[in-house]
Design an enzyme around this catalytic site. Structure first.
Site, short mmCIF file in Angstrom:
data_model
loop_
_atom_site.label_atom_id
_atom_site.label_comp_id
_atom_site.label_asym_id
_atom_site.label_seq_id
_atom_site.Cartn_x
_atom_site.Cartn_y
_atom_site.Cartn_z
CG ASP A 110 -8.43 5.16 -0.71
OD1 ASP A 110 -9.42 5.54 -1.13
OD2 ASP A 110 -7.90 4.04 -1.15
NE ARG A 146 -4.07 1.64 1.12
CZ ARG A 146 -5.15 2.18 0.16
NH1 ARG A 146 -5.29 1.50 -0.96
NH2 ARG A 146 -6.33 2.72 0.81
CB THR A 198 -9.34 -1.05 -7.38
OG1 THR A 198 -9.24 0.37 -6.78
CG2 THR A 198 -8.54 -2.07 -6.68
N GLY A 252 -14.03 0.19 -4.79
CA GLY A 252 -14.07 0.90 -3.51
C GLY A 252 -14.77 0.34 -2.28
CB SER A 283 -7.34 -0.16 1.57
OG SER A 283 -7.65 -1.11 0.36
#
Ligand code: GLY
Length: 558
Positions: free
Chosen positions: A411, A101, A369, A461, A440
């Site tokens: 985020d 991440r 994503t 999401g 996340s």
């Protein structure tokens, strides 16, 4: 409450979700007769199978798939982003989550976006320090069998020679056309004299090919140190961002123990914080474990799942963040006692308004994503969900580098009380801090029961989590890989207090029934998610790979 009292309650301690964060060897299973990969693009699935054909394992294939997705799905993931790689090493039974991440730069501050309308979603100030290049190098060197350069070959070739623009990517370009025009390098790659190119146009990315070649030659150091890092930091700072060469040099992937959850006869190995996905799924399953779902009609099960999600997403908003920065009461959230408490406010005949649950501000993530699932013939598995956050991330390329930077800073709960890109506001556990990773929803997951295995994940999401939970419940109900990815989606995330429905997800009777129970229905204008599933039935030996019909991907067995 009459209906409520008719519910058959189970001793949650006997048939509940329990949490073990320590990895343990799984019960021995046979070897899969075939390898299988499902991903968001046929070129990526093929690149992974090619690497396996060359003697690579699932982990080499994961690097190849991820790198090709970075080229052919540049709106969804890439060198400038990050993600979670959930790995199962068959030889040892070891499960691990490689956390790649992005991190907040060290100059980041809690209120850095105050008064900046688009600061956390567009431009280099929105970008966290990328984790993807480090994750590829880590997975290749610690788990793969082939050199990183071999696994990156297909991605380099496709970046240089180009690929055909397809409708899904064309749509993302259309949505972000105005922003792409602000970044000359990005406009040069994705627009044709400023216009959206037609389907079938060749998208060539020679600068990206050069960056991938640098990685192939020099490994992660080629990206995070030396001249390239200096170019990145200088470019970002010139255009208003905060990165320093030190931020890049200090980036590290973190190996984390995945969450291990038990539900009935199934064991889930799933994403741990800083993903919220595993915790929300565990929290929701612990609630559902108190009902005999098999004895209930489909809409009552749907209602209970919505109520479980409402409560689990509320907990997400209050408690979850980067575990290296905040104390997360994991054992409590996943315990059968806590779930029993949550169930006391659930009625079978009525929705609980979110406003009567203890209030909390919430945050949300983007609908972009990508996810892929891999199984090799040695039984190694990978579920990986990777991202640059919103379509095309920060819609910004550092000149000369060829890849989009992420906007994963969005985020974070960007600023207490200030709505983020999705009209929501955030909680303290997920506040911005230097070096922190934003919460996340990415939820790569393995589910195993005595009869077989599921590898699942999706983009989407905050809808990722309800989507993965739905897929797990469908698999436990005996649905095939193709049925799981195609199943209609129903989502609730505590706030906004409405049930989000894909077009056509429910029939008129089911809709009326949910409305009678007090649910507010919100019809999504389009569908969401792009689920990628691999299944393996131990009894028949059947291995299946299925890619969501909503997307452009493909699942193949080899
Ligand atoms: N940026 C999407 C997520 O991490 O949930």
């Amino acid at each position: 409450m009459a209906v409520h009292s008719q519910v058959r309650w189970f001793a949650a301690a006997l048939f509940g979700v329990c949490l073990v964060v320590v990895s343990a060897a799984a019960t021995p299973v046979p070897l899969p007769p075939k390898a299988a990969i499902a991903s968001g693009h046929p070129l990526a699935t093929q690149a992974g199978l090619d690497v396996i054909a060359q003697g690579g394992n699932a982990f080499d294939a994961a690097v190849a798939v991820s790198a090709v997705l970075a080229v052919v799905e540049p709106a969804s993931s890439g060198v400038g982003g990050g993600g979670f790689y959930l790995l199962h090493v068959a030889a040892t039974g070891h499960d691990v989550m490689v956390d790649g991440r992005e991190t907040a730069p060290m100059a980041a501050t809690r209120d850095m976006y105050a008064g900046r309308a688009e600061g956390s979603t567009a431009g280099p100030l929105a970008a966290g320090i990328p984790g993807e290049p480090a994750a590829w190098a880590w997975v290749a060197s610690h788990y793969g069998r082939l050199p990183l350069a071999t696994s990156l070959k297909s991605a380099i070739r496709i970046a240089r020679d180009g690929f055909e623009l397809y409708p899904r990517l064309q749509n993302a370009i259309r949505v972000k056309q105005k922003q792409l025009l602000q970044s000359p390098d990005a406009a040069g790659v994705f627009l044709l004299k400023g216009a959206v190119p037609p389907v079938g146009a060749r998208i060539r990315q020679p600068l990206l090919a050069g960056t991938l070649e640098l990685l192939a030659r020099e490994g992660a150091d080629g990206f995070y140190k030396g001249a390239f890092a200096a170019k990145l930091a200088a470019g970002v700072r010139k255009d208003g961002g905060l990165w320093t060469v030190d931020d890049l040099a200090r980036y590290r992937v973190i190996e984390r123990a995945p969450l291990r959850l038990h539900y009935g006869d199934a064991t889930l190995v799933t994403a741990s914080p800083p993903s919220s996905g595993g915790v929300v799924i565990g929290d929701a399953l612990a609630i559902l474990a108190g009902y005999d779902l098999a004895s209930l009609d489909a809409n009552t099960r749907r209602h209970l799942t919505i109520e479980a999600l409402r409560r689990a997403y509320r907990d997400r908003a209050e408690y979850l963040g980067d575990p290296d920065f905040v104390q997360i009461p994991l054992e409590l959230l996943l315990s059968s006692q806590y779930a029993a408490g949550q169930r006391t406010s659930i009625r079978l005949d009525r929705a609980t308004p979110s406003s009567v649950l203890r209030p909390v501000y919430t945050g949300d993530e983007s609908p972009s994503t990508t996810h892929f699932s891999v199984l090799d013939r040695e039984g190694n598995r990978v579920g990986a969900t990777v991202s640059i956050n919103l379509f095309f991330g920060a819609t910004y390329m550092v000149p000369g580098t060829g890849f989009m930077l992420n906007d994963t800073m969005d985020d974070f709960a960007v600023s207490a009380g200030t709505p983020n890109a999705f009209g929501l506001v955030g909680a303290d556990a997920n506040a911005i801090a230097p070096g922190k990773r934003a919460l996340s929803s990415m939820t790569p997951t393995f589910v195993e029961r005595p009869s077989g295995l599921l590898i699942i994940g999706s983009p989407g999401g905050s809808t990722i989590i309800s989507n993965v939970l739905g897929g797990i419940l469908n698999w436990l109900d005996g649905k095939s890989a193709a049925e799981i990815v195609a199943a209609p989606r129903v989502h609730h995330q505590y706030l906004p207090d409405s049930v989000m429905l894909e077009p056509g997800a429910l029939n008129a009777e089911e809709r009326a029934d949910l409305e009678r129970r007090g649910h507010k229905l919100h019809d999504g204008r389009s569908s969401w998610g792009n689920t990628q599933v691999v299944t393996w039935d131990y009894g028949s030996g059947k291995v299946e790979a299925a890619s969501d019909p909503r997307g452009a991907g493909v699942g193949l067995v080899y």
